[in-house]
Design an enzyme around this catalytic site. Structure first.
Site, PDB file in Angstrom:
ATOM      1  N   LYS A 102     -21.332 -24.817   8.243  1.00  0.00           N
ATOM      2  CA  LYS A 102     -22.524 -23.957   8.298  1.00  0.00           C
ATOM      3  C   LYS A 102     -22.613 -23.313   9.668  1.00  0.00           C
ATOM      4  CE  LYS A 102     -26.377 -22.243   6.821  1.00  0.00           C
ATOM      5  NZ  LYS A 102     -25.794 -20.912   7.143  1.00  0.00           N
ATOM      6  N   GLN A 123     -21.943 -25.641  17.234  1.00  0.00           N
ATOM      7  CA  GLN A 123     -22.644 -25.811  15.959  1.00  0.00           C
ATOM      8  C   GLN A 123     -22.549 -27.260  15.450  1.00  0.00           C
ATOM      9  OE1 GLN A 123     -23.420 -22.292  15.088  1.00  0.00           O
ATOM     10  NE2 GLN A 123     -25.149 -23.164  14.006  1.00  0.00           N
ATOM     11  N   LYS A 126     -25.412 -29.100  17.273  1.00  0.00           N
ATOM     12  CA  LYS A 126     -26.698 -28.474  16.923  1.00  0.00           C
ATOM     13  C   LYS A 126     -27.094 -28.823  15.493  1.00  0.00           C
ATOM     14  CE  LYS A 126     -26.720 -24.016  17.564  1.00  0.00           C
ATOM     15  NZ  LYS A 126     -26.836 -22.540  17.506  1.00  0.00           N
ATOM     16  N   LYS A 138     -18.290 -21.162  12.084  1.00  0.00           N
ATOM     17  CA  LYS A 138     -18.724 -19.914  12.732  1.00  0.00           C
ATOM     18  C   LYS A 138     -17.688 -18.855  12.411  1.00  0.00           C
ATOM     19  CE  LYS A 138     -22.014 -18.305  15.345  1.00  0.00           C
ATOM     20  NZ  LYS A 138     -23.398 -18.794  15.531  1.00  0.00           N
ATOM     21  N   GLY A 177     -26.348 -15.077   9.761  1.00  0.00           N
ATOM     22  CA  GLY A 177     -26.267 -14.037  10.787  1.00  0.00           C
ATOM     23  C   GLY A 177     -26.054 -14.592  12.187  1.00  0.00           C
ATOM     24  N   ASP A 178     -25.762 -13.697  13.088  1.00  0.00           N
ATOM     25  CA  ASP A 178     -25.687 -13.972  14.532  1.00  0.00           C
ATOM     26  C   ASP A 178     -25.742 -12.584  15.180  1.00  0.00           C
ATOM     27  OD1 ASP A 178     -24.975 -16.451  16.463  1.00  0.00           O
ATOM     28  OD2 ASP A 178     -23.948 -14.702  17.251  1.00  0.00           O
ATOM     29  N   THR A 222     -35.373 -18.936  14.572  1.00  0.00           N
ATOM     30  CA  THR A 222     -34.699 -19.293  15.826  1.00  0.00           C
ATOM     31  C   THR A 222     -35.632 -19.071  17.019  1.00  0.00           C
ATOM     32  OG1 THR A 222     -32.646 -18.553  14.801  1.00  0.00           O
ATOM     33  CG2 THR A 222     -32.584 -19.025  17.156  1.00  0.00           C
ATOM     34  N   ASN A 253     -32.993 -10.380  17.186  1.00  0.00           N
ATOM     35  CA  ASN A 253     -33.701 -11.296  16.300  1.00  0.00           C
ATOM     36  C   ASN A 253     -34.318 -12.480  17.043  1.00  0.00           C
ATOM     37  OD1 ASN A 253     -33.128 -14.023  14.519  1.00  0.00           O
ATOM     38  ND2 ASN A 253     -34.208 -12.433  13.409  1.00  0.00           N
ATOM     39  N   SER A 390     -32.066 -22.282   7.843  1.00  0.00           N
ATOM     40  CA  SER A 390     -30.977 -21.922   6.926  1.00  0.00           C
ATOM     41  C   SER A 390     -30.707 -23.070   5.946  1.00  0.00           C
ATOM     42  CB  SER A 390     -29.687 -21.637   7.707  1.00  0.00           C
ATOM     43  OG  SER A 390     -29.670 -20.319   8.182  1.00  0.00           O
TER      44      SER A 390
HETATM   45  P1  NDP Z   1     -29.052  -9.664  17.824  1.00  0.00           P
HETATM   46  O1  NDP Z   1     -27.826  -8.896  17.540  1.00  0.00           O
HETATM   47  O2  NDP Z   1     -30.213  -9.558  16.902  1.00  0.00           O
HETATM   48  O3  NDP Z   1     -29.586  -9.342  19.295  1.00  0.00           O
HETATM   49  C1  NDP Z   1     -28.797  -9.561  20.408  1.00  0.00           C
HETATM   50  C2  NDP Z   1     -29.516  -9.040  21.630  1.00  0.00           C
HETATM   51  O4  NDP Z   1     -28.795  -9.424  22.798  1.00  0.00           O
HETATM   52  C3  NDP Z   1     -29.611  -7.524  21.680  1.00  0.00           C
HETATM   53  O5  NDP Z   1     -30.742  -7.141  22.401  1.00  0.00           O
HETATM   54  C4  NDP Z   1     -28.323  -7.151  22.412  1.00  0.00           C
HETATM   55  O6  NDP Z   1     -28.358  -5.888  23.056  1.00  0.00           O
HETATM   56  C5  NDP Z   1     -28.222  -8.263  23.420  1.00  0.00           C
HETATM   57  N1  NDP Z   1     -26.815  -8.539  23.731  1.00  0.00           N
HETATM   58  C6  NDP Z   1     -25.848  -8.919  22.880  1.00  0.00           C
HETATM   59  N2  NDP Z   1     -24.673  -9.033  23.511  1.00  0.00           N
HETATM   60  C7  NDP Z   1     -24.901  -8.705  24.782  1.00  0.00           C
HETATM   61  C8  NDP Z   1     -24.081  -8.634  25.913  1.00  0.00           C
HETATM   62  N3  NDP Z   1     -22.775  -8.929  25.870  1.00  0.00           N
HETATM   63  N4  NDP Z   1     -24.646  -8.273  27.073  1.00  0.00           N
HETATM   64  C9  NDP Z   1     -25.953  -7.973  27.124  1.00  0.00           C
HETATM   65  N5  NDP Z   1     -26.780  -8.012  26.070  1.00  0.00           N
HETATM   66  C10 NDP Z   1     -26.270  -8.390  24.921  1.00  0.00           C
HETATM   67  O7  NDP Z   1     -28.570 -11.188  17.935  1.00  0.00           O
HETATM   68  P2  NDP Z   1     -29.443 -12.522  17.835  1.00  0.00           P
HETATM   69  O8  NDP Z   1     -30.784 -12.293  18.397  1.00  0.00           O
HETATM   70  O9  NDP Z   1     -29.304 -13.045  16.464  1.00  0.00           O
HETATM   71  O10 NDP Z   1     -28.596 -13.504  18.789  1.00  0.00           O
HETATM   72  C11 NDP Z   1     -28.879 -13.649  20.160  1.00  0.00           C
HETATM   73  C12 NDP Z   1     -28.309 -14.957  20.661  1.00  0.00           C
HETATM   74  O11 NDP Z   1     -28.905 -16.047  19.941  1.00  0.00           O
HETATM   75  C13 NDP Z   1     -26.804 -15.145  20.477  1.00  0.00           C
HETATM   76  O12 NDP Z   1     -26.311 -15.947  21.542  1.00  0.00           O
HETATM   77  C14 NDP Z   1     -26.712 -15.947  19.179  1.00  0.00           C
HETATM   78  O13 NDP Z   1     -25.501 -16.657  19.092  1.00  0.00           O
HETATM   79  C15 NDP Z   1     -27.904 -16.875  19.358  1.00  0.00           C
HETATM   80  N6  NDP Z   1     -28.450 -17.487  18.149  1.00  0.00           N
HETATM   81  C16 NDP Z   1     -28.809 -16.736  17.079  1.00  0.00           C
HETATM   82  C17 NDP Z   1     -29.365 -17.334  15.975  1.00  0.00           C
HETATM   83  C18 NDP Z   1     -29.869 -16.547  14.822  1.00  0.00           C
HETATM   84  O14 NDP Z   1     -30.463 -17.146  13.908  1.00  0.00           O
HETATM   85  N7  NDP Z   1     -29.719 -15.230  14.790  1.00  0.00           N
HETATM   86  C19 NDP Z   1     -29.500 -18.797  15.890  1.00  0.00           C
HETATM   87  C20 NDP Z   1     -29.154 -19.493  17.109  1.00  0.00           C
HETATM   88  C21 NDP Z   1     -28.621 -18.848  18.176  1.00  0.00           C
HETATM   89  P3  NDP Z   1     -27.603  -4.632  22.364  1.00  0.00           P
HETATM   90  O15 NDP Z   1     -28.391  -4.362  21.117  1.00  0.00           O
HETATM   91  O16 NDP Z   1     -27.693  -3.569  23.389  1.00  0.00           O
HETATM   92  O17 NDP Z   1     -26.211  -5.085  22.088  1.00  0.00           O
HETATM   93  O1  2IT Z   2     -26.021 -20.011  16.252  1.00  0.00           O
HETATM   94  C1  2IT Z   2     -26.641 -20.275  15.201  1.00  0.00           C
HETATM   95  O2  2IT Z   2     -27.120 -21.394  14.993  1.00  0.00           O
HETATM   96  C2  2IT Z   2     -26.803 -19.205  14.215  1.00  0.00           C
HETATM   97  N1  2IT Z   2     -26.344 -18.088  14.450  1.00  0.00           N
HETATM   98  C3  2IT Z   2     -27.496 -19.492  12.907  1.00  0.00           C
HETATM   99  C4  2IT Z   2     -26.556 -20.148  11.939  1.00  0.00           C
HETATM  100  C5  2IT Z   2     -27.093 -20.312  10.539  1.00  0.00           C
HETATM  101  O3  2IT Z   2     -26.283 -20.754   9.716  1.00  0.00           O
HETATM  102  O4  2IT Z   2     -28.260 -20.042  10.269  1.00  0.00           O
END
Ligand code: NDP
Ligand code: 2IT
Length: 458
Positions: A102, A123, A126, A138, A177-178, A222, A253, A390
């Protein structure tokens, strides 16, 4: 245990850990992010191995750092100009000791084997911390969604899923997603999967739209979960979000819903960012504007200042940490908060850091923060709310039910509280005095390790 015997034991553990890490580096050359994630976990496991050498004797540590399977594949698609584009797809199926693989899918040009393996490795611990029956995986691609039309996104998602569908399923591997993958991409991938299987297997992906099997509260989980976790940590130390100044990096997100919940708890969000820079708003960030720009219009964060003239835009993403704040929530990407940033945050009087992103703080940044006794909520614990919900989505899909939002949110709050309690307990049990990095790693590890021992050498 006699002193000499204890010392010999400590030396043996050190040698064992060094040996495992050397092998990881040799087997996975130049995969610096993967090395970084493994190194942190191995270091924090030393106290467990001292107390429970069975994990060494049974070879659990050298097994857990080796993915069960790593799949890479070609993703060809045709762009709007009729040209062939070729990307690379990945799925790492890291550990299935406690449930089906997952973990999310990331679409970003920086994606490579190192990034996918570090994320898959994190993961394991976590997902175990959530208390839900989920293993670790992943995936993703070096596809860059920026500037692509909706049609191009759909074609890419379909091509990606044509291959990925051979390796996933509701009881084998469940992506979500991520970065770069949200409800739109999950929708296109679900459609393609359904077509290829000729069956409606709702639980094959999570983060789906509410109208076709998604869980209420997954989108927010998240970010909300991160704030719930940090709130527990603050309460435990006689503090709160109320009246605090908060800086949150990113505007995706995780970031948006961390800001939303922190505001609900009385915080003022003074800055957020995207990869092109950050905005500072002395009046507090207006989330309706951020949501409009990011969730509806796919705009750059710099556009925010047009609607809020007192706000300013600065084009250096990493300088967001120079804005004075009480609480910092890095919610964008890995290694976005380095030692220099940690030094500045400490100088400016920061009280707590909560990692919403995966591995956002470098190792030396974490050392600075811990040395200065800043409250520190590590990613594996703090951002586990997303994957936890999830797992709740999978449960609803299996039962063919849909729970109300309040039910999901109450479950999420309970899960985040329990992760805090367990991480803190483990840190004390293993003489790490409330260090949640060590506590979370150990608490996550022990459950998976015990399951691996029960299941034998496989
Ligand atoms: P999104 O794509 O929704 O948003 C990512 C944000 O971070 C955007 O504002 C983006 O800017 C910025 N960003 C991404 N890469 C870079 C970079 N290399 N340098 C600077 N800014 C950057 O992703 P999420 O919000 O889903 O994910 C954000 C973080 O949270 C990641 O580390 C992800 O692994 C982690 N995460 C996500 C989960 C989820 O449920 N979605 C769960 C747990 C962890 P721009 O749009 O300009 O690229
Ligand atoms: O980093 C993470 O935990 C995620 N991107 C969410 C993974 C999931 O299966 O909901």
């Amino acid at each position: 245990m006699p002193v000499l015997e204890k010392e010999l034991g400590v030396q043996q553990v050190e040698q064992y850990i060094d040996g495992v890490f050397d092998k990881v580096k040799k087997r996975n050359p130049e995969e610096t992010e993967f090395h970084q994630a493994v190194k942190e976990v191995l270091e924090s496991l030393k106290p467990v191995l001292n107390k429970k050498p069975v994990y060494m004797e049974k070879g659990i540590v050298e097994s857990i750092v080796e993915p069960e399977r790593l799949i890479t594949f070609r993703v060809p698609w045709i762009d709007e100009n009729g040209n062939l584009q070729v990307n690379r797809g990945f799925r790492v199926q890291f550990n299935s000791a406690i449930g089906p693989y997952k973990g999310g899918l990331r679409f970003h040009p920086s994606v490579n084997a190192s990034i996918i393996k570090f994320l898959g490795f994190e993961q394991i611990f976590k997902n175990s911390l959530t208390g839900q029956p989920i293993g670790a995986g992943k995936g993703g691609s070096d596809f860059d969604p920026k500037g692509k039309t909706d049609l191009e996104i759909m074609r890419f998602c379909q091509s990606f899923m044509t291959e990925l569908s051979k390796h996933i399923g509701p009881d084998t591997d469940v992506p979500a997603g991520d970065i770069g993958v949200g409800a739109r991409e999950i929708g296109y991938m679900f459609g393609q999967y359904k077509k290829m299987r000729s069956a409606y297997e709702a639980g094959v992906l999570t983060g789906k739209g509410i109208h076709y099997g998604g869980s209420l509260g997954r989108k927010e989980a998240t970010g909300y979960g991160t704030v719930y976790f940090v709130n527990e940590m603050l309460k435990d130390n006689g503090a709160s979000f109320n009246n605090s100044a908060v800086v949150v990096s990113g505007s995706g997100n995780v970031s948006i819903y961390a800001m939303e919940k922190a505001q609900e708890l009385g915080a003022k969000i003074v800055a957020c960012s995207d990869s092109s820079g950050y905005i500072y708003d002395p009046n507090g960030i207006n989330l309706d504007t951020v949501k409009r720009l990011k969730e509806l219009e796919n705009q750059r964060i710099s556009e925010y200042v047009k609607a809020h003239p007192l706000a300013t835009f600065h084009d250096k993403f990493s300088e967001i940490w120079s804005i004075p704040c009480d609480i910092a929530l890095p919610c964008a990407t890995q290694n976005e908060l380095d030692k220099e940033a940690a030094d500045i945050l400490v100088q400016n009087g920061v009280k707590a850091i909560g990692e919403g992103a995966n591995m956002p703080c470098t190792q030396d940044a974490i050392e600075v923060l811990i040395d200065h006794r800043i409250l520190f909520a590590p990613a594996k614990a703090a951002n586990a709310g997303g994957v936890a919900v999830s797992a709740l989505e999978m449960a609803q899909n299996s039962a063919r039910l849909s729970w109300p939002l309040t039910e999901v949110d109450l479950k999420l709050q309970a899960i985040m509280k329990e992760i805090y309690r367990e991480s803190k307990k483990a840190s004390h049990e293993y003489d790490a005095a409330g260090n949640l990095v060590i506590g979370a790693n150990i608490a996550g590890f022990v459950k998976v390790a015990d399951a691996m021992i029960s299941q034998g050498v496989i």
